[in-house]
Design an enzyme around this catalytic site. Structure first.
Site, PDB file in Angstrom:
ATOM      1  CB  CYS A 143      -0.964   0.008   1.170  1.00 48.39           C
ATOM      2  SG  CYS A 143      -0.198  -0.360   2.731  1.00 48.39           S
ATOM      3  CB  VAL A 144       3.486   2.649   1.172  1.00 48.20           C
ATOM      4  CG1 VAL A 144       4.602   1.723   1.616  1.00 48.20           C
ATOM      5  CG2 VAL A 144       3.989   4.078   1.206  1.00 48.20           C
TER       6      VAL A 144
END
Lengths: 268, 170
Positions: free
Chosen positions: A267-268
């Protein structure tokens, strides 16, 4: 009468010209003699010097002298020279500088100039202490203490996910996909499939798109994991903003669909 | 293309990029452990195609302040999940030590710094706003904020800008 005068003038000028020509010839002959005398001397010098010069060249000294010569002008810059002269002054009369005890050391270490100098000393130590194989790996990772690094680090590849094969695979164009549109076997990809997939998703492919697709496939081949948005943006050099422009809405997934790679994780 | 199967499949999946779906995040805390959920969720929203706006207010202003964003600490005291006992966490230097351990862990996991996350959010199209009241309270000027911040607005303005969005308060 006039004609005789002008004829006289002409002869005078011819005489003057001849005199000058004589001087030129004299100098030319003198030069010739000089060259004739110097030639054997020069030949002797070249013969004697060529031996040692060849020897120096084979040992690489001439290239090294060239590198040193290239680096020296930088060292002789006025501010560097001024700094060196100041340092030499201090070294000349060491007993005239005030001594510094442990408390004085702590005080001095809080000065920005001293800290900068310590940084220089550490950099020099690092270079001097380097082994023959390059910098030695650190046993303990130093804390970065929250200081921003000067360059954005290239994000590491996310761990390759161990997802089970989907229960309802979709067959299209002779290949198998997950229901969301991710190719199950990356080796069955080709550019024509990419074009069809992009057409279906509504992405007009340009050379910029193809560059990113090629980079993503190369990265997948190298790491075994589908690169996520950040890795593509930094690793391919295209930048986050441009990546969102090229593959709108869900750049990571759209790129993976077009490039025939698995769904990216992270998610990053 | 009549035989393209994935539009329907993608429409059924919950992560279908929806033109209308938007979220608004409010970041009111300045701890390292308290601001990261906002930043990561905002980034995840953008990666999923969800429009996102973030409002930094009160201590959250530290996250977008140039001089403070690299020096955020983890809150160990008053945090029931804290691994450090209260007596120890109150001693001088322990907060800094704990924060540096947390930062090492984040680096090992390749999580970007706060500054890098803010840059990532701005580049991916996330709108970042500072709270006007908090700016006055902490006596900060627009020049003190990171360049990625779009503008300094009031809470009312933020609600007007995020009409129809799901609001998440952190």
């Amino acid at each position: 009468m006039q004609r005789t005068d002008s004829q006289e003038g002409l002869f005078d000028r011819l005489d003057a010209l001849e005199a000058r020509l004589d001087t030129v010839v004299f100098h030319h002959q003198a030069l010739d003699e000089l060259i004739r005398e110097l030639t054997p001397v020069l030949r002797h010098v070249m013969a004697t010097a060529s031996g040692p010069l060849q020897d120096w060249e084979s040992r690489g000294w001439l290239t090294q002298a060239q590198t040193l010569g290239g680096a020296l002008p930088g060292l002789l810059a006025p501010d560097v020279v001024a700094r060196l002269v100041e340092a030499l002054d201090v070294l000349r009369t060491p007993h005239q500088t005030p001594p510094v005890g442990p408390l004085g050391l702590m005080r001095a270490a809080s000065e920005p100039d001293v800290q900068q100098g310590l940084g220089v000393a550490v950099a020099l130590l690092r270079i001097l202490g380097r082994g023959p194989d390059g910098p030695t790996a650190l046993a303990v990772r130093p804390p970065s203490a929250g200081m921003p690094s000067p360059h954005p680090p290239s994000p590491r590849p996310a761990a390759a996910p161990v997802t089970p094969p989907p229960s309802d695979p979709v067959q299209w164009e002779g290949r198998t996909f997950t229901p969301e549109g991710f190719l199950l076997d990356a080796t069955t990809w080709d550019e024509d499939l990419a074009r069809r997939m992009a057409q279906g998703l509504g992405i007009p492919l340009s050379e910029a798109h193809w560059e990113v697709v090629r980079w993503a496939r190369a990265d997948f081949a190298a790491t075994g994991a589908s690169p996520n948005v950040r890795r593509v943006a930094v690793g391919s050099g295209v930048g986050t903003r441009r990546l969102y422009e090229l593959f709108p809405q869900t750049p990571g997934k759209t790129l993976a669909r077009i490039a025939g790679l698995p769904k990216p994780v992270g998610c990053v | 293309m009549s035989d393209f199967p994935f539009n329907q499949a993608a429409a059924a999946a919950p992560t279908r990029p929806q033109e209308g779906r938007r979220i608004a995040l409010v970041c009111s805390k300045g701890g390292l452990d308290e601001c990261y959920p906002v930043l990561i969720m905002a980034n995840a929203a953008r990666m999923t195609g969800i429009g996102c706006s973030v409002f930094f207010t009160f201590w959250g202003l530290d996250v977008i302040t140039e001089s403070r964003c690299d020096h955020l600490h983890v809150n160990f005291i008053g945090n029931p999940s804290s691994p450090m006992p209260y007596m120890l966490a109150g001693l001088p230097g322990m907060e800094a030590l704990g924060t540096s351990f947390m930062k090492q862990r984040m680096e090992a996991l390749d999580i970007p710094s706060v500054r890098e996350m803010v840059r990532l959010l701005a580049e991916s199209g996330c709108e970042l706003y500072g709270c006007e009241l908090a700016m006055r309270m902490f006596d900060r000027k627009a020049e003190d904020l990171l360049p990625e911040v779009r503008e300094v607005i009031t809470a009312t303005d933020f609600f007007e800008k995020t009409h129809g969005a799901d609001i998440i308060f952190v």
